[in-house]
Write a protein that holds these residues in place. Structure first.
Motif, PDB file in Angstrom:
ATOM      1  N   SER A  36       0.831  -1.199   0.000  1.00 34.48           N
ATOM      2  CA  SER A  36       0.000   0.000   0.000  1.00 34.48           C
ATOM      3  C   SER A  36       0.869   1.253   0.000  1.00 34.48           C
ATOM      4  O   SER A  36       1.896   1.316   0.693  1.00 34.48           O
ATOM      5  N   LEU A  37       0.468   2.231  -0.763  1.00 35.05           N
ATOM      6  CA  LEU A  37       1.196   3.498  -0.842  1.00 35.05           C
ATOM      7  C   LEU A  37       0.636   4.542   0.104  1.00 35.05           C
ATOM      8  O   LEU A  37       1.230   5.614   0.256  1.00 35.05           O
ATOM      9  N   GLU A  38      -0.487   4.260   0.716  1.00 37.03           N
ATOM     10  CA  GLU A  38      -1.107   5.156   1.685  1.00 37.03           C
ATOM     11  C   GLU A  38      -1.456   4.356   2.936  1.00 37.03           C
ATOM     12  O   GLU A  38      -1.643   3.134   2.871  1.00 37.03           O
ATOM     13  N   ILE A 252      -6.176   0.651  -3.262  1.00 29.13           N
ATOM     14  CA  ILE A 252      -6.139   1.260  -4.594  1.00 29.13           C
ATOM     15  C   ILE A 252      -6.797   2.630  -4.582  1.00 29.13           C
ATOM     16  O   ILE A 252      -6.277   3.608  -5.165  1.00 29.13           O
ATOM     17  N   ALA A 253      -7.951   2.745  -3.917  1.00 27.80           N
ATOM     18  CA  ALA A 253      -8.655   4.044  -3.875  1.00 27.80           C
ATOM     19  C   ALA A 253      -7.828   5.104  -3.158  1.00 27.80           C
ATOM     20  O   ALA A 253      -7.741   6.249  -3.614  1.00 27.80           O
ATOM     21  N   SER A 254      -7.212   4.739  -2.041  1.00 28.02           N
ATOM     22  CA  SER A 254      -6.415   5.725  -1.309  1.00 28.02           C
ATOM     23  C   SER A 254      -5.160   6.112  -2.088  1.00 28.02           C
ATOM     24  O   SER A 254      -4.741   7.279  -2.045  1.00 28.02           O
ATOM     25  N   SER A 255      -4.587   5.166  -2.820  1.00 24.50           N
ATOM     26  CA  SER A 255      -3.405   5.477  -3.633  1.00 24.50           C
ATOM     27  C   SER A 255      -3.751   6.439  -4.756  1.00 24.50           C
ATOM     28  O   SER A 255      -3.018   7.396  -5.025  1.00 24.50           O
ATOM     29  N   ARG A 256      -4.881   6.217  -5.418  1.00 27.85           N
ATOM     30  CA  ARG A 256      -5.290   7.108  -6.490  1.00 27.85           C
ATOM     31  C   ARG A 256      -5.614   8.503  -5.951  1.00 27.85           C
ATOM     32  O   ARG A 256      -5.273   9.526  -6.559  1.00 27.85           O
ATOM     33  N   GLN A 257      -6.235   8.544  -4.796  1.00 25.35           N
ATOM     34  CA  GLN A 257      -6.554   9.841  -4.196  1.00 25.35           C
ATOM     35  C   GLN A 257      -5.280  10.583  -3.814  1.00 25.35           C
ATOM     36  O   GLN A 257      -5.192  11.809  -3.958  1.00 25.35           O
ATOM     37  N   GLY A 258      -4.290   9.838  -3.325  1.00 29.27           N
ATOM     38  CA  GLY A 258      -3.015  10.472  -2.973  1.00 29.27           C
ATOM     39  C   GLY A 258      -2.299  11.010  -4.198  1.00 29.27           C
ATOM     40  O   GLY A 258      -1.672  12.077  -4.152  1.00 29.27           O
ATOM     41  N   ILE A 259      -2.363  10.269  -5.304  1.00 34.30           N
ATOM     42  CA  ILE A 259      -1.723  10.733  -6.543  1.00 34.30           C
ATOM     43  C   ILE A 259      -2.395  11.965  -7.072  1.00 34.30           C
ATOM     44  O   ILE A 259      -1.759  12.935  -7.507  1.00 34.30           O
TER      45      ILE A 259
END
Length: 260
Positions: A36-38, A252-259
């Motif tokens: 996870s990225l977030e 995935i949703a949190s990573s896209r939101q962070g990007i």
């Protein structure tokens, strides 16, 4: 700790659940946490895994909190170092130490939070496996997955004798404390060196005793493991898959939101 984990693994609320399903469930959660990225997904895994361990597996909160204390303390110290030594952006906190400014910036704080969340989520998932699945079942499962026999047998012996040597070290340390072997720094260092040397000799003796005992039992170079196969019920498989899918979707949703 060896007796504690094995005792709870033998009598927890999820004892009769398929070992294959529990191992897949725990390893899947660990993979999601470390990828996870977030921090959202690891924190979700940590909270939900803790609830599963406490409610479904019926592990006492006192035992579970003691198990989490050491890895979390290590993660907090590591995260503090990462926050101070890494990152860019606005300064959130600054400390003047002997003319050198140490500060926590936005990126450093975010990275530290991600590190804590990954550690917390991964350790909760790992403790789920350890507290609900006996080690002998894990070794038998690895054997059925065509893991080399030598690796499994070596792992079994290492796992066993780690705790044997820890027991020996605790006995020697207690004897030294009763004889005031730690009354000063110099005596503490001498006691530690003596403990290390005696422990090395004891480990050598334990190895020789193991060889003699195995030869007396006609050891032919192979340790047989019997796997107790329990088929996973359909609702258990669906629940595990839905949980992992939800955790992956959060990641995935949190990573896209962070990007964005």
């Amino acid at each position: 700790m060896h007796d504690l984990l094995d005792d709870w693994a033998q009598c927890n609320g999820l004892r009769e659940t398929s070992a294959r399903l529990k191992l897949f469930f725990g390893l899947g959660a660990i993979a999601i946490c470390i990828s996870s990225l977030e921090p959202a997904a690891p924190l979700f895994v940590a909270a939900s895994m803790s609830l599963i361990i406490l409610i479904l597996a019926k592990i006492p909160p006192r035992i579970y909190s003691r198990l989490l204390l050491f890895p979390l303390s290590f993660a907090l110290i590591s995260s503090l170092v990462v926050a101070l030594m890494h990152g860019s952006g606005d300064m959130l906190y600054a400390l003047d130490l002997f003319g050198r400014v140490l500060g926590i910036r936005e990126d450093g704080a975010a990275l530290a939070l991600l590190l804590i969340a990954r550690t917390f989520g991964g350790m909760c998932s790992l403790f789920f496996i350890a507290l609900t699945t006996p080690m002998i079942e894990i070794f038998a499962l690895l054997s059925s997955l065509r893991i080399p026999k030598s690796v499994i047998e070596l792992s079994m012996m290492i796992y066993r004798y780690i705790f044997v040597l820890l027991d020996q070290a605790a006995m020697i340390h207690n004897a030294q404390v009763m004889r005031l072997g730690n009354r000063s720094i110099r005596s503490s260092l001498a006691s530690f060196s003596m403990l290390a040397s005696v422990l090395f000799l004891r480990s050598w003796e334990q190895g020789e005793r193991l060889v003699i005992a195995m030869d007396a039992r006609c050891y032919d170079g192979r340790l047989d493991l019997m796997e107790e196969r329990r088929g996973a019920r359909a609702k258990e498989i669906v629940a595990a898959a839905a949980y992992l899918a939800m955790a992956l979707a959060i990641s995935i949703a949190s990573s896209r939101q962070g990007i964005i």
